[in-house]
Each structure stands twice: as structure tokens, then as C-alpha cells.
Design an enzyme around this catalytic site. Structure first.
Site, PDB file in Angstrom:
ATOM      1  N   PRO A   9     -74.196 -57.567 -58.802  1.00 23.99           N
ATOM      2  CA  PRO A   9     -74.959 -57.937 -57.567  1.00 23.99           C
ATOM      3  C   PRO A   9     -74.302 -58.904 -56.494  1.00 23.99           C
ATOM      4  CG  PRO A   9     -75.716 -59.260 -59.419  1.00 23.99           C
ATOM      5  CD  PRO A   9     -74.782 -58.277 -59.743  1.00 23.99           C
ATOM      6  N   ASN A  10     -74.401 -58.478 -55.115  1.00 19.41           N
ATOM      7  CA  ASN A  10     -73.982 -59.150 -53.878  1.00 19.41           C
ATOM      8  C   ASN A  10     -72.326 -58.821 -53.726  1.00 19.41           C
ATOM      9  OD1 ASN A  10     -76.474 -60.442 -53.232  1.00 19.41           O
ATOM     10  ND2 ASN A  10     -76.184 -61.468 -55.083  1.00 19.41           N
ATOM     11  N   ARG A  17     -70.260 -62.129 -46.997  1.00 24.54           N
ATOM     12  CA  ARG A  17     -70.866 -63.264 -48.066  1.00 24.54           C
ATOM     13  C   ARG A  17     -69.728 -64.594 -48.317  1.00 24.54           C
ATOM     14  NH1 ARG A  17     -71.103 -62.252 -54.588  1.00 24.54           N
ATOM     15  NH2 ARG A  17     -72.413 -64.085 -54.996  1.00 24.54           N
ATOM     16  N   TYR A  22     -65.211 -66.280 -51.249  1.00 26.42           N
ATOM     17  CA  TYR A  22     -64.698 -64.939 -51.784  1.00 26.42           C
ATOM     18  C   TYR A  22     -63.953 -64.093 -51.085  1.00 26.42           C
ATOM     19  CZ  TYR A  22     -68.996 -65.817 -54.652  1.00 26.42           C
ATOM     20  OH  TYR A  22     -69.710 -66.334 -55.700  1.00 26.42           O
ATOM     21  N   ASN A  73     -67.152 -57.150 -63.179  1.00 27.75           N
ATOM     22  CA  ASN A  73     -67.249 -58.482 -62.439  1.00 27.75           C
ATOM     23  C   ASN A  73     -68.944 -58.447 -62.566  1.00 27.75           C
ATOM     24  OD1 ASN A  73     -68.125 -60.531 -61.002  1.00 27.75           O
ATOM     25  ND2 ASN A  73     -66.435 -60.450 -59.367  1.00 27.75           N
ATOM     26  N   ALA A  76     -73.509 -62.579 -60.534  1.00 28.76           N
ATOM     27  CA  ALA A  76     -74.566 -63.751 -61.122  1.00 28.76           C
ATOM     28  C   ALA A  76     -74.920 -63.434 -62.517  1.00 28.76           C
ATOM     29  CB  ALA A  76     -75.708 -63.577 -59.860  1.00 28.76           C
ATOM     30  N   HIS A  79     -74.169 -65.341 -65.758  1.00 27.73           N
ATOM     31  CA  HIS A  79     -74.586 -66.425 -66.309  1.00 27.73           C
ATOM     32  C   HIS A  79     -75.805 -66.224 -66.834  1.00 27.73           C
ATOM     33  CE1 HIS A  79     -71.205 -67.383 -64.071  1.00 27.73           C
ATOM     34  NE2 HIS A  79     -71.973 -67.026 -62.770  1.00 27.73           N
ATOM     35  N   ASP A  86     -75.008 -57.346 -74.728  1.00 24.83           N
ATOM     36  CA  ASP A  86     -75.219 -56.083 -75.375  1.00 24.83           C
ATOM     37  C   ASP A  86     -74.887 -54.951 -75.363  1.00 24.83           C
ATOM     38  OD1 ASP A  86     -76.456 -58.209 -77.388  1.00 24.83           O
ATOM     39  OD2 ASP A  86     -78.580 -57.620 -76.747  1.00 24.83           O
ATOM     40  N   GLU A  97     -63.447 -59.403 -68.152  1.00 20.98           N
ATOM     41  CA  GLU A  97     -64.203 -59.775 -67.013  1.00 20.98           C
ATOM     42  C   GLU A  97     -63.469 -60.183 -66.130  1.00 20.98           C
ATOM     43  OE1 GLU A  97     -67.967 -61.993 -68.197  1.00 20.98           O
ATOM     44  OE2 GLU A  97     -67.067 -63.469 -67.397  1.00 20.98           O
ATOM     45  N   HIS A  99     -63.454 -62.363 -62.266  1.00 21.50           N
ATOM     46  CA  HIS A  99     -64.282 -63.252 -61.013  1.00 21.50           C
ATOM     47  C   HIS A  99     -63.277 -63.624 -60.046  1.00 21.50           C
ATOM     48  CE1 HIS A  99     -67.666 -63.625 -63.788  1.00 21.50           C
ATOM     49  NE2 HIS A  99     -66.949 -63.904 -64.729  1.00 21.50           N
ATOM     50  N   LEU A 100     -63.657 -63.367 -58.899  1.00 21.31           N
ATOM     51  CA  LEU A 100     -62.806 -63.558 -57.831  1.00 21.31           C
ATOM     52  C   LEU A 100     -62.582 -65.015 -57.506  1.00 21.31           C
ATOM     53  CD1 LEU A 100     -64.841 -61.172 -55.221  1.00 21.31           C
ATOM     54  CD2 LEU A 100     -62.385 -60.862 -55.640  1.00 21.31           C
ATOM     55  N   SER A 101     -63.646 -65.785 -57.860  1.00 20.31           N
ATOM     56  CA  SER A 101     -63.598 -67.464 -57.839  1.00 20.31           C
ATOM     57  C   SER A 101     -63.355 -67.763 -59.069  1.00 20.31           C
ATOM     58  CB  SER A 101     -65.160 -67.778 -57.115  1.00 20.31           C
ATOM     59  OG  SER A 101     -65.847 -67.734 -57.980  1.00 20.31           O
ATOM     60  N   ARG A 106     -66.617 -74.522 -60.479  1.00 22.70           N
ATOM     61  CA  ARG A 106     -67.795 -74.484 -59.750  1.00 22.70           C
ATOM     62  C   ARG A 106     -68.911 -75.062 -60.294  1.00 22.70           C
ATOM     63  NH1 ARG A 106     -68.684 -68.648 -56.959  1.00 22.70           N
ATOM     64  NH2 ARG A 106     -70.055 -69.562 -55.621  1.00 22.70           N
ATOM     65  N   ARG A 110     -72.393 -72.013 -63.627  1.00 28.04           N
ATOM     66  CA  ARG A 110     -71.385 -70.573 -63.605  1.00 28.04           C
ATOM     67  C   ARG A 110     -70.612 -70.810 -64.796  1.00 28.04           C
ATOM     68  NH1 ARG A 110     -72.371 -68.210 -58.455  1.00 28.04           N
ATOM     69  NH2 ARG A 110     -73.431 -69.824 -56.966  1.00 28.04           N
TER      70      ARG A 110
HETATM   71  C1  DQA Z   1     -68.554 -64.237 -59.181  1.00 24.95           C
HETATM   72  C2  DQA Z   1     -68.801 -65.372 -59.377  1.00 24.95           C
HETATM   73  C3  DQA Z   1     -70.492 -65.569 -60.018  1.00 24.95           C
HETATM   74  O1  DQA Z   1     -70.783 -66.873 -60.140  1.00 24.95           O
HETATM   75  C4  DQA Z   1     -71.133 -65.176 -58.751  1.00 24.95           C
HETATM   76  O2  DQA Z   1     -72.625 -65.324 -59.058  1.00 24.95           O
HETATM   77  C5  DQA Z   1     -70.805 -64.047 -57.882  1.00 24.95           C
HETATM   78  C6  DQA Z   1     -69.313 -63.436 -57.924  1.00 24.95           C
HETATM   79  C7  DQA Z   1     -66.796 -64.209 -58.642  1.00 24.95           C
HETATM   80  O3  DQA Z   1     -66.440 -62.995 -58.504  1.00 24.95           O
HETATM   81  O4  DQA Z   1     -66.522 -65.057 -58.275  1.00 24.95           O
HETATM   82  O5  DQA Z   1     -71.470 -63.286 -57.446  1.00 24.95           O
HETATM   83  O6  DQA Z   1     -68.567 -63.121 -60.211  1.00 24.95           O
END
Ligand code: DQA
Length: 144
Positions: A9-10, A17, A22, A73, A76, A79, A86, A97, A99-101, A106, A110
Site C-alpha cells: 500500500p501507498n 508521498r 521515500y 515490499n 505498512a 508491521h 503465512d 523483503e 524497504h526504501l527507508s 524510524r 516499524r
Molecule cells: C516502507 C516502510 C514502511 O514502514 C511504510 O509503511 C511503507 C514503506 C519502506 O519502503 O520504507 O509504506 O515499506
């Protein structure tokens, strides 16, 4: 070798965003980058994005018998989602996995990742390059 790359998501809002976290590049730029890396490495790739947990579960399930590995990725859902954990366990494909950040730098909510418990590695805080690292990790893992 075929990989599925899933974004949660997002992430479709990249560029708009929270650019301070990001980056300024948009989602299409990310997908183009992933395709470029995979083409260079001789890897077949399919990219997906969804804002819905169940859809992500469906995509992971559909990887069974079609893909050799998964880059994810979960955004959200990282978490919160035992369902994604599963699903990864169910298909038992090697997964990384991304994550950009740097989620460890953080907010404390997270710091936990459920899907990472079914992944061979977690790459965080490297921006777009994190996807490249994940693809290379899977390539190395799969060629063993
Ligand atoms: C994220 C980190 C997550 O905590 C956050 O909810 C995201 C992006 C990242 O790519 O850094 O939506 O997965």
C-alpha cells in the site's frame, strides 16, 4: 529464473508521498529500474502493486508454480500482516523483503516485520537500490 516483485500500500504514491523519506522518483521509475536490473541479469520479472492485503496474499499464492522467488515490499502491512507471513510460508519460495527507508531508524512500530520471518533476507534504507540488492540476493540463492 523468474521473480515476482510485489509492492504494498501507498507505494503507488512514490514521488508524491513523503519525498523526504521515500525520494522524489515516482512508482513508474521504480518499476522501470526493476525491469532494467532484471533484463541486465537475464531474469524474467513480473511486478505487482496493491493497496489491499488480501490481494497481496492472492498474488503470493499465484507465485506458486510460476515464480522461482519473490521480492516484496509489504509497506505498512510489514508491521501487521500475519496473513502475508503465512502466504510466504505456504508457497515456500525464497523471498527477500525490501524497504526504501530504514525501518529500524524510524518509529518503534516499524521495527517489527512479520513477513521478514519467512524471508531469507531483509534489505532496508537503500532506496531503489534495495530492490537491486534483493534481486541479486535471490539470483545468488537460486543459482546455488
Ligand atoms: C516502507 C516502510 C514502511 O514502514 C511504510 O509503511 C511503507 C514503506 C519502506 O519502503 O520504507 O509504506 O515499506
Amino acid at each position: 529464473m523468474k521473480l515476482f516483485v510485489l509492492n504494498g500500500p501507498n507505494l503507488n504514491m512514490l514521488g508524491i508521498r513523503e519525498p523526504g523519506i521515500y525520494g522524489k522518483q515516482d512508482f513508474n521509475a521504480l518499476i522501470a529500474y526493476i525491469h532494467e536490473v532484471c533484463q541486465r541479469e537475464g531474469i524474467e520479472v513480473e511486478c505487482f502493486q496493491s493497496n489491499h492485503e488480501g490481494v497481496l496474499v492472492d498474488i503470493i499464492q499465484s507465485a506458486y508454480g510460476k515464480a522461482d522467488g519473490i521480492v516484496i515490499n509489504p509497506a505498512a502491512y510489514t508491521h501487521t500482516s500475519v496473513a502475508i507471513l503465512d502466504a510466504l510460508k505456504a508457497v515456500a519460495l525464497p523471498a527477500v523483503e525490501v524497504h526504501l527507508s530504514d525501518i529500524k531508524e524510524r518509529e518503534s512500530f516499524r521495527h517489527i516485520s512479520y513477513p521478514a520471518m519467512a524471508c531469507i533476507a531483509q534489505v532496508k534504507g537503500k532506496g531503489f537500490y534495495g530492490y537491486e540488492e534483493a534481486i541479486l540476493l535471490l539470483k545468488e540463492h537460486l543459482s546455488k
